[in-house]
Design an enzyme around this catalytic site. Structure first.
Site, PDB file in Angstrom:
ATOM      1  N   PHE A 124       6.541 -23.718   5.448  1.00 19.68           N
ATOM      2  CA  PHE A 124       6.066 -23.414   4.091  1.00 19.68           C
ATOM      3  C   PHE A 124       7.277 -23.436   3.163  1.00 19.68           C
ATOM      4  O   PHE A 124       8.240 -22.693   3.382  1.00 19.68           O
ATOM      5  CB  PHE A 124       5.404 -22.027   4.091  1.00 19.68           C
ATOM      6  CG  PHE A 124       5.069 -21.503   2.725  1.00 19.68           C
ATOM      7  CD1 PHE A 124       3.952 -21.973   2.036  1.00 19.68           C
ATOM      8  CD2 PHE A 124       5.860 -20.530   2.126  1.00 19.68           C
ATOM      9  CE1 PHE A 124       3.642 -21.471   0.784  1.00 19.68           C
ATOM     10  CE2 PHE A 124       5.544 -20.030   0.868  1.00 19.68           C
ATOM     11  CZ  PHE A 124       4.431 -20.502   0.199  1.00 19.68           C
ATOM     12  N   PRO A 129      17.215 -23.437  -4.232  1.00 18.79           N
ATOM     13  CA  PRO A 129      18.547 -22.853  -4.453  1.00 18.79           C
ATOM     14  C   PRO A 129      18.606 -21.980  -5.714  1.00 18.79           C
ATOM     15  O   PRO A 129      19.226 -20.924  -5.722  1.00 18.79           O
ATOM     16  CB  PRO A 129      19.451 -24.087  -4.579  1.00 18.79           C
ATOM     17  CG  PRO A 129      18.745 -25.150  -3.794  1.00 18.79           C
ATOM     18  CD  PRO A 129      17.280 -24.885  -3.952  1.00 18.79           C
ATOM     19  N   ASN A 130      17.915 -22.401  -6.787  1.00 14.42           N
ATOM     20  CA  ASN A 130      17.964 -21.636  -8.042  1.00 14.42           C
ATOM     21  C   ASN A 130      16.755 -20.748  -8.267  1.00 14.42           C
ATOM     22  O   ASN A 130      16.679 -20.068  -9.285  1.00 14.42           O
ATOM     23  CB  ASN A 130      18.042 -22.600  -9.251  1.00 14.42           C
ATOM     24  CG  ASN A 130      19.312 -23.407  -9.244  1.00 14.42           C
ATOM     25  OD1 ASN A 130      20.353 -22.926  -8.794  1.00 14.42           O
ATOM     26  ND2 ASN A 130      19.237 -24.638  -9.714  1.00 14.42           N
ATOM     27  N   SER A 133      12.697 -15.222  -6.185  1.00 16.16           N
ATOM     28  CA  SER A 133      11.631 -14.293  -6.572  1.00 16.16           C
ATOM     29  C   SER A 133      10.755 -14.848  -7.696  1.00 16.16           C
ATOM     30  O   SER A 133       9.544 -14.618  -7.723  1.00 16.16           O
ATOM     31  CB  SER A 133      12.252 -12.966  -7.034  1.00 16.16           C
ATOM     32  OG  SER A 133      13.034 -12.413  -6.003  1.00 16.16           O
ATOM     33  N   SER A 159      12.142 -21.455   6.756  1.00 14.34           N
ATOM     34  CA  SER A 159      11.969 -21.208   8.196  1.00 14.34           C
ATOM     35  C   SER A 159      11.254 -22.405   8.814  1.00 14.34           C
ATOM     36  O   SER A 159      10.291 -22.920   8.231  1.00 14.34           O
ATOM     37  CB  SER A 159      11.125 -19.955   8.428  1.00 14.34           C
ATOM     38  OG  SER A 159      11.723 -18.851   7.824  1.00 14.34           O
ATOM     39  N   GLN A 280      16.879  18.894  19.658  1.00 11.69           N
ATOM     40  CA  GLN A 280      15.830  18.701  18.650  1.00 11.69           C
ATOM     41  C   GLN A 280      16.280  17.794  17.501  1.00 11.69           C
ATOM     42  O   GLN A 280      15.451  17.117  16.882  1.00 11.69           O
ATOM     43  CB  GLN A 280      15.345  20.058  18.136  1.00 11.69           C
ATOM     44  CG  GLN A 280      14.493  20.759  19.199  1.00 11.69           C
ATOM     45  CD  GLN A 280      14.102  22.162  18.823  1.00 11.69           C
ATOM     46  OE1 GLN A 280      14.799  22.836  18.070  1.00 11.69           O
ATOM     47  NE2 GLN A 280      12.990  22.624  19.359  1.00 11.69           N
ATOM     48  N   GLY A 340      24.179   6.073  19.799  1.00 10.01           N
ATOM     49  CA  GLY A 340      25.609   6.297  19.570  1.00 10.01           C
ATOM     50  C   GLY A 340      26.361   4.975  19.572  1.00 10.01           C
ATOM     51  O   GLY A 340      25.833   3.943  19.131  1.00 10.01           O
ATOM     52  N   GLU A 364       9.195 -13.638   2.321  1.00 11.70           N
ATOM     53  CA  GLU A 364       7.845 -13.432   1.743  1.00 11.70           C
ATOM     54  C   GLU A 364       7.881 -12.420   0.603  1.00 11.70           C
ATOM     55  O   GLU A 364       6.898 -11.738   0.314  1.00 11.70           O
ATOM     56  CB  GLU A 364       6.841 -13.058   2.832  1.00 11.70           C
ATOM     57  CG  GLU A 364       6.658 -14.198   3.826  1.00 11.70           C
ATOM     58  CD  GLU A 364       6.016 -13.808   5.134  1.00 11.70           C
ATOM     59  OE1 GLU A 364       5.644 -12.635   5.293  1.00 11.70           O
ATOM     60  OE2 GLU A 364       5.920 -14.668   6.014  1.00 11.70           O
ATOM     61  N   GLY A 365       9.036 -12.324  -0.061  1.00 12.34           N
ATOM     62  CA  GLY A 365       9.205 -11.443  -1.221  1.00 12.34           C
ATOM     63  C   GLY A 365       9.904 -10.162  -0.842  1.00 12.34           C
ATOM     64  O   GLY A 365       9.528  -9.490   0.123  1.00 12.34           O
TER      65      GLY A 365
HETATM   66  C1  LIG Z   1      15.511 -15.572   7.050  1.00 14.89           C
HETATM   67  C2  LIG Z   1      14.782 -16.064   5.840  1.00 14.89           C
HETATM   68  C3  LIG Z   1      13.697 -16.910   5.995  1.00 14.89           C
HETATM   69  C4  LIG Z   1      13.032 -17.409   4.868  1.00 14.89           C
HETATM   70  N1  LIG Z   1      11.976 -18.277   5.028  1.00 14.89           N
HETATM   71  C5  LIG Z   1      11.393 -18.849   3.931  1.00 14.89           C
HETATM   72  C6  LIG Z   1      10.374 -19.840   4.074  1.00 14.89           C
HETATM   73  O1  LIG Z   1       9.959 -20.183   5.188  1.00 14.89           O
HETATM   74  N2  LIG Z   1       9.860 -20.412   2.949  1.00 14.89           N
HETATM   75  C7  LIG Z   1      10.266 -20.067   1.704  1.00 14.89           C
HETATM   76  O2  LIG Z   1       9.768 -20.622   0.736  1.00 14.89           O
HETATM   77  N3  LIG Z   1      11.246 -19.105   1.535  1.00 14.89           N
HETATM   78  C8  LIG Z   1      11.806 -18.504   2.617  1.00 14.89           C
HETATM   79  N4  LIG Z   1      12.792 -17.540   2.462  1.00 14.89           N
HETATM   80  C9  LIG Z   1      13.231 -17.195   1.129  1.00 14.89           C
HETATM   81  C10 LIG Z   1      12.829 -15.779   0.714  1.00 14.89           C
HETATM   82  O3  LIG Z   1      11.442 -15.714   0.479  1.00 14.89           O
HETATM   83  C11 LIG Z   1      13.675 -15.425  -0.521  1.00 14.89           C
HETATM   84  O4  LIG Z   1      15.003 -15.239  -0.039  1.00 14.89           O
HETATM   85  C12 LIG Z   1      13.200 -14.180  -1.228  1.00 14.89           C
HETATM   86  O5  LIG Z   1      11.944 -14.397  -1.821  1.00 14.89           O
HETATM   87  C13 LIG Z   1      14.176 -13.731  -2.321  1.00 14.89           C
HETATM   88  O6  LIG Z   1      14.581 -14.805  -3.124  1.00 14.89           O
HETATM   89  P1  LIG Z   1      16.152 -15.049  -3.382  1.00 14.89           P
HETATM   90  O7  LIG Z   1      16.814 -15.056  -2.045  1.00 14.89           O
HETATM   91  O8  LIG Z   1      16.310 -16.247  -4.222  1.00 14.89           O
HETATM   92  O9  LIG Z   1      16.632 -13.762  -4.158  1.00 14.89           O
HETATM   93  P2  LIG Z   1      16.547 -13.499  -5.726  1.00 14.89           P
HETATM   94  O10 LIG Z   1      15.192 -13.860  -6.246  1.00 14.89           O
HETATM   95  O11 LIG Z   1      17.720 -14.125  -6.371  1.00 14.89           O
HETATM   96  O12 LIG Z   1      16.701 -11.923  -5.765  1.00 14.89           O
HETATM   97  C14 LIG Z   1      17.955 -11.258  -5.603  1.00 14.89           C
HETATM   98  C15 LIG Z   1      17.736  -9.777  -5.821  1.00 14.89           C
HETATM   99  O13 LIG Z   1      17.209  -9.538  -7.136  1.00 14.89           O
HETATM  100  C16 LIG Z   1      15.987  -8.812  -7.055  1.00 14.89           C
HETATM  101  N5  LIG Z   1      15.071  -9.247  -8.113  1.00 14.89           N
HETATM  102  C17 LIG Z   1      14.773 -10.511  -8.501  1.00 14.89           C
HETATM  103  N6  LIG Z   1      13.893 -10.497  -9.514  1.00 14.89           N
HETATM  104  C18 LIG Z   1      13.607  -9.202  -9.768  1.00 14.89           C
HETATM  105  C19 LIG Z   1      12.780  -8.524 -10.717  1.00 14.89           C
HETATM  106  N7  LIG Z   1      12.007  -9.191 -11.590  1.00 14.89           N
HETATM  107  N8  LIG Z   1      12.764  -7.169 -10.703  1.00 14.89           N
HETATM  108  C20 LIG Z   1      13.505  -6.474  -9.794  1.00 14.89           C
HETATM  109  N9  LIG Z   1      14.323  -7.051  -8.893  1.00 14.89           N
HETATM  110  C21 LIG Z   1      14.358  -8.405  -8.870  1.00 14.89           C
HETATM  111  C22 LIG Z   1      15.426  -9.126  -5.670  1.00 14.89           C
HETATM  112  O14 LIG Z   1      14.523  -8.122  -5.214  1.00 14.89           O
HETATM  113  C23 LIG Z   1      16.710  -9.165  -4.846  1.00 14.89           C
HETATM  114  O15 LIG Z   1      17.100  -7.860  -4.523  1.00 14.89           O
HETATM  115  C24 LIG Z   1      13.453 -17.019   3.577  1.00 14.89           C
HETATM  116  C25 LIG Z   1      14.542 -16.143   3.442  1.00 14.89           C
HETATM  117  C26 LIG Z   1      15.198 -15.669   4.547  1.00 14.89           C
HETATM  118  C27 LIG Z   1      16.373 -14.740   4.350  1.00 14.89           C
END
Ligand SMILES: Cc1cc2nc3c(=O)[nH]c(=O)nc-3n(C[C@H](O)[C@H](O)[C@H](O)COP(=O)(O)OP(=O)(O)OC[C@H]3O[C@@H](n4cnc5c(N)ncnc54)[C@H](O)[C@@H]3O)c2cc1C
Length: 385
Positions: A124, A129-130, A133, A159, A280, A340, A364-365
């Site tokens: 999926f 790169p740019n 979220s 993935s 405990q 530990g 997945e977000g």
């Molecule tokens: C191991 C792995 C497998 C993955 N597999 C897939 C896949 O199969 N297909 C696919 O499409 N993607 C995949 N991803 C991508 C993944 O879904 C994204 O890394 C994730 O959605 C976050 O996007 P980003 O890395 O660009 O971070 P960014 O969007 O740049 O976010 C960076 C930080 O800013 C925060 N942030 C961003 N916008 C807001 C906002 N409006 N309010 C508050 N906080 C915010 C985020 O929560 C995060 O803490 C994968 C990622 C990993 C690490």
């Protein structure tokens, strides 16, 4: 209100548990160390029907309900979150399920049965790169040219991206329309113009493949569009509703794996002349994880139950994913504390559970994005006009 699992749900949970103990656990540490992806495990899961468990029988699946599927996800992820990622949340939830809902019969007939039999593996592709979220802003373009669409752009963190035969790709057909211009395409790996490059040195999920993809004038036949122009964002969001439910179940599996390891170790480790389980404060570390994991499991089952009733489950899937991912990370952290210094070494499974939990916190977000969706859904503000 009924808290009992059905006979079928118990059957699938036990089948997945036995499979994980027999076919996954013996290799999990070695494969993690060697960052090795073991394709035969995926084929054996397909032979058991687990590579399409919730897909209807007419398309080659087993037609289980979503609760049974979540129990399978929990058991497989408890053994290996890498195998879960490859075979279940990506292949089944993010790839097969949106195709089942959005593709026409011709596409389903051509591809779905081969995916449930393990002959074709799916991916999926939304993140770039740019653009992470803010998924409505994807930059990969799709331009119509005769009977084809031509894709240009790149995808990041995908993935299965380096091993999948089929890729469900979101691309923008008209930038001025933002999310309403997005379309979804089924791209075959062999289509000219497609290339992938594996991503190395990940923190965790080391036995799963993650790749960067590029599309350079990649021609995709028009009949490979999933839904219509403008449906792509909805296809993606539906995929994520399903993926978040299964990933939340996997997080419960990771948390349960951490609890099981902590209980076992605390009974064996002697300090001050007694097993540390008798202290405990050690029990507290374990008890907090037990309570939180059980709460997370209920959130997962609630989302799954709503899906099976045909009701909206976006908010519940986000609640489950947000909470269960935090619980997985916390439970793994506490299990390391119980172990530990030994918990800090590769000798015990808890450091792998911790590293893998970090991956599930992100994909997945992130938690922040789950909270934004829960907030919008609760207050009644639509995410997009
Ligand atoms: C191991 C792995 C497998 C993955 N597999 C897939 C896949 O199969 N297909 C696919 O499409 N993607 C995949 N991803 C991508 C993944 O879904 C994204 O890394 C994730 O959605 C976050 O996007 P980003 O890395 O660009 O971070 P960014 O969007 O740049 O976010 C960076 C930080 O800013 C925060 N942030 C961003 N916008 C807001 C906002 N409006 N309010 C508050 N906080 C915010 C985020 O929560 C995060 O803490 C994968 C990622 C990993 C690490």
């Amino acid at each position: 209100m009924n808290f009992d699992y059905t006979d079928e749900q118990v059957l699938f949970r036990n089948m997945a548990r036995e499979f994980a103990e027999r076919e996954i656990l013996p290799f999990v540490t070695e494969d993690d160390r060697n960052t090795y992806y073991r394709p035969e495990i995926i084929q054996k899961m397909a032979d058991l029907g687990l590579l399409g468990a919730p897909i209807p029988q007419e398309w080659g699946g087993l037609g289980t309900d979503t609760v049974a599927y979540c129990l399978v996800c929990e058991e497989i992820a408890k053994a290996s979150a890498s195998v879960f990622t490859t075979a279940l949340t990506v292949h089944v939830s993010l790839f097969q399920m949106p195709i089942l809902k959005w593709a026409g019969d011709a596409l389903k007939k051509r591809y779905l049965p081969k995916t449930t039999k393990g002959k074709l593996l799916g991916a999926f592709c939304m993140t770039e790169p740019n653009v992470g979220s803010d998924s409505a802003s994807i930059e990969t373009t799709a331009t119509q040219s005769g009977s084809n669409w031509v894709l240009n752009g790149s995808k990041m963190w995908i993935s299965n991206g380096g091993i999948a035969d089929l890729l469900l790709v979101l691309a923008q057909t008209d930038k001025t329309k933002k999310h309403k211009g997005i379309a979804a395409f089924l791209v075959e790996r062999t289509m000219p113009g497609f290339a992938s490059k594996d991503i190395h040195n990940k923190l965790g999920l080391k036995s799963s493949n993650t790749a960067e993809l590029s599309f350079q004038d990649c021609k995709v036949p028009a009949e490979n569009m999933v839904g219509q122009v403008g449906d792509g964002f909805k296809v993606g969001m539906y995929a994520l509703d399903n993926g978040r439910t299964s990933t939340a179940a996997a997080c419960v599996g990771i948390a349960q794996g951490a609890i099981d390891a902590a209980v076992k170790y605390s009974q064996e480790r002697i300090q001050f002349g007694k097993p540390i389980a008798s202290f405990q404060l050690v029990q507290e570390l374990i008890v907090e994880s037990i309570v939180e994991t059980e709460a997370a499991r209920f959130l997962v089952h609630r989302a799954a139950y709503l899906k099976d009733k045909g009701e909206p489950f976006t908010k519940e899937a986000c609640m489950a994913k947000y909470y269960a991912a935090e619980v997985a990370a916390r439970s793994a952290t506490k299990a390391i504390k119980v172990h530990g210094g030994y918990g800090y070494s590769g000798e015990y499974p808890v450091e792998r559970l911790y590293r893998d939990a970090m991956g599930l916190l992100l994909y997945e977000g992130t938690g922040e994005i789950q909270k934004l969706i829960i907030g919008r859904e609760s207050i009644g503000i639509p995410a997009f006009a």
